[in-house]
Design a protein around this motif. Structure first.
Motif, PDB file in Angstrom:
ATOM      1  N   GLN A 168       0.832  -1.358   0.104  1.00  0.00           N
ATOM      2  CA  GLN A 168      -0.012   0.034   0.127  1.00  0.00           C
ATOM      3  C   GLN A 168       0.851   1.350   0.078  1.00  0.00           C
ATOM      4  OE1 GLN A 168      -3.561   0.049   2.714  1.00  0.00           O
ATOM      5  NE2 GLN A 168      -3.490  -2.121   2.835  1.00  0.00           N
ATOM      6  N   GLU A 169       1.954   1.345   0.814  1.00  0.00           N
ATOM      7  CA  GLU A 169       2.786   2.178   0.920  1.00  0.00           C
ATOM      8  C   GLU A 169       3.637   2.561  -0.345  1.00  0.00           C
ATOM      9  OE1 GLU A 169       6.632   3.439   3.663  1.00  0.00           O
ATOM     10  OE2 GLU A 169       5.088   2.893   4.658  1.00  0.00           O
ATOM     11  N   ASP A 170       4.172   1.490  -1.027  1.00  0.00           N
ATOM     12  CA  ASP A 170       4.723   1.573  -2.348  1.00  0.00           C
ATOM     13  C   ASP A 170       3.820   1.945  -3.336  1.00  0.00           C
ATOM     14  OD1 ASP A 170       6.928   0.441  -1.470  1.00  0.00           O
ATOM     15  OD2 ASP A 170       6.511  -1.527  -2.388  1.00  0.00           O
ATOM     16  N   ILE A 194      13.564   3.045 -12.268  1.00  0.00           N
ATOM     17  CA  ILE A 194      12.969   4.050 -12.121  1.00  0.00           C
ATOM     18  C   ILE A 194      11.818   3.927 -11.157  1.00  0.00           C
ATOM     19  CG2 ILE A 194      11.355   5.808 -13.292  1.00  0.00           C
ATOM     20  CD1 ILE A 194      12.782   5.532 -15.917  1.00  0.00           C
ATOM     21  N   PRO A 195      11.044   2.754 -11.206  1.00  0.00           N
ATOM     22  CA  PRO A 195      10.008   2.720 -10.019  1.00  0.00           C
ATOM     23  C   PRO A 195      10.802   2.675  -8.716  1.00  0.00           C
ATOM     24  CG  PRO A 195       9.513   1.163 -11.791  1.00  0.00           C
ATOM     25  CD  PRO A 195      10.849   1.930 -12.036  1.00  0.00           C
ATOM     26  N   ARG A 196      11.941   2.013  -8.539  1.00  0.00           N
ATOM     27  CA  ARG A 196      12.579   1.997  -7.337  1.00  0.00           C
ATOM     28  C   ARG A 196      13.015   3.253  -6.713  1.00  0.00           C
ATOM     29  NH1 ARG A 196      15.686  -2.299  -9.553  1.00  0.00           N
ATOM     30  NH2 ARG A 196      14.745  -4.313  -9.242  1.00  0.00           N
ATOM     31  N   GLU A 197      13.622   4.233  -7.751  1.00  0.00           N
ATOM     32  CA  GLU A 197      13.937   5.510  -7.525  1.00  0.00           C
ATOM     33  C   GLU A 197      12.563   6.376  -7.269  1.00  0.00           C
ATOM     34  OE1 GLU A 197      14.325   9.445 -10.104  1.00  0.00           O
ATOM     35  OE2 GLU A 197      15.637   7.461 -10.867  1.00  0.00           O
ATOM     36  N   GLY A 198      11.555   6.124  -7.627  1.00  0.00           N
ATOM     37  CA  GLY A 198      10.227   6.631  -7.470  1.00  0.00           C
ATOM     38  C   GLY A 198       9.656   6.407  -6.119  1.00  0.00           C
ATOM     39  N   LEU A 199       9.823   5.114  -5.687  1.00  0.00           N
ATOM     40  CA  LEU A 199       9.239   4.679  -4.407  1.00  0.00           C
ATOM     41  C   LEU A 199      10.128   5.510  -3.175  1.00  0.00           C
ATOM     42  CD1 LEU A 199       8.544   0.989  -4.980  1.00  0.00           C
ATOM     43  CD2 LEU A 199       7.180   2.873  -5.130  1.00  0.00           C
ATOM     44  N   THR A 200      11.429   5.672  -3.580  1.00  0.00           N
ATOM     45  CA  THR A 200      12.240   6.115  -2.620  1.00  0.00           C
ATOM     46  C   THR A 200      11.765   7.761  -2.355  1.00  0.00           C
ATOM     47  OG1 THR A 200      13.822   4.653  -2.841  1.00  0.00           O
ATOM     48  CG2 THR A 200      14.628   6.566  -1.624  1.00  0.00           C
TER      49      THR A 200
END
Length: 326
Positions: free
Chosen positions: A157-159, A197-203
């Motif tokens: 949910q947080e992601d 990009i998704p990992r960067e975006g989540l951070t």
């Protein structure tokens, strides 16, 4: 020319990004591709050449049904309509001729109510590539737009929520060059999807989410109020946002829906409604009913999230204030 009419939200932008990826694979040059953001109550772009242009309409439909049919008939086979809203499916039942329009209108993954809800982006990917497996970014957008993320683990949910904040912090509107490049890369236009990009975006999204929640807590505390909205107990605020802004103020034991509203260009209001109670409420139906009865016929969406547009005077007739938070 190819024109992509996209709903003005993350699902619409992602859907348009998928169409862009598809057209680039067909070696269509950028000079032949135009993007047009659209929302309920907005006019159809005047630039469309009905004799020559090919138009993709994604995550959206014109209303009412006769307007949609007239638009489709002007373009014929050069109109591709992809939408996952129940209102589009309902219009096809109302006007069977719309069923012949190229594209796909489908609310659930496998076309039946027993399967999961599908987002506009996921449906666009499925229609153009004939497969349900898609890049991680499409999954993140899809879970948010259909509220499927609420049934996931707390971490997921947080992601999903953090990725939405990330999309708001970058230029993800395909109408701009940076937005097109963003989606082309994140959707794997140059090869495999860029999973970094998704990992960067989540951070970065988590950091933005924490900051925004502090701001919204202040806004709700000062400007938020409860009201009887069409027989439902609502938490309301005159502020653009989303359902997460009501954290700490919306109590499902006491309230039914969350409502945001904001003036656009000093001309009308854009109203958004949210609820976790989709087992007993369908906000898409409510938004359509309220919107079509107003001074700017519009409205639709999903059971858990929907919206419409109207003038101030009409909006004031829709609710009675119960109390203020401030």
């Amino acid at each position: 020319m190819y024109r992509i009419l996209m709903h003005k939200d993350s699902d619409g932008y992602c859907s348009a990004g998928i169409v862009y990826r598809y057209l680039k694979e067909k070696e269509v040059p950028d000079t032949q591709i135009y993007f047009h953001g659209i929302n309920y109550g907005m006019p159809v772009p005047e630039e469309i050449n009905y004799e020559k242009d090919t138009v993709y309409m994604v995550d959206f439909s014109l209303q009412p049904a006769d307007v949609m049919l007239e638009f489709a008939e002007k373009l014929g086979d050069r109109f591709i309509h992809i939408d996952h809203h129940q209102s589009s499916v309902d219009m096809e039942e109302e006007v069977p001729a719309l069923q012949r329009v190229p594209g796909i209108r489908q609310v659930h993954y496998h076309g039946d109510k027993e399967s999961s809800l599908i987002s506009g982006a996921e449906l666009t990917w499925f229609y153009l590539y004939q497969k349900h497996s898609h890049p991680p970014a499409v999954q993140l957008v899809g879970e948010w737009d259909t509220w499927r993320y609420t049934g996931k683990s707390e971490e997921r949910q947080e992601d999903v929520t953090a990725f939405q904040y990330y999309l708001q912090s970058v230029n993800s509107n395909p109408a701009h060059r940076d937005g097109r490049r963003f989606w082309y890369n994140i959707l794997g236009g140059a090869g495999d999807a860029d999973l970094s990009i998704p990992r960067e975006g989540l951070t970065s999204g988590r950091a933005l989410m924490a900051y925004q929640h502090k701001q919204w807590k202040s806004v709700l505390g000062n400007k938020g109020f409860t009201a009887d909205f069409q027989g439902l107990t609502a938490v309301m605020v005159n502020q653009q946002g989303n359902s997460t802004m009501f954290k700490g103020f919306f109590d499902p034991e006491e309230h039914d829906i969350m409502v945001t509203y904001q003036e656009v260009h000093g001309e009308y209001l854009t109203v958004s409604m949210y609820t976790p109670k989709t087992d007993i409420l369908n906000l898409g139906v409510l938004a359509k009913k309220i919107g079509e009865a107003g001074d700017r016929p519009s409205g639709g969406g999903h059971a858990g999230a929907a919206g419409f547009q109207c003038g101030w005077e009409y909006f004031k007739t829709l609710y009675d204030v119960i109390g203020n938070f401030g």
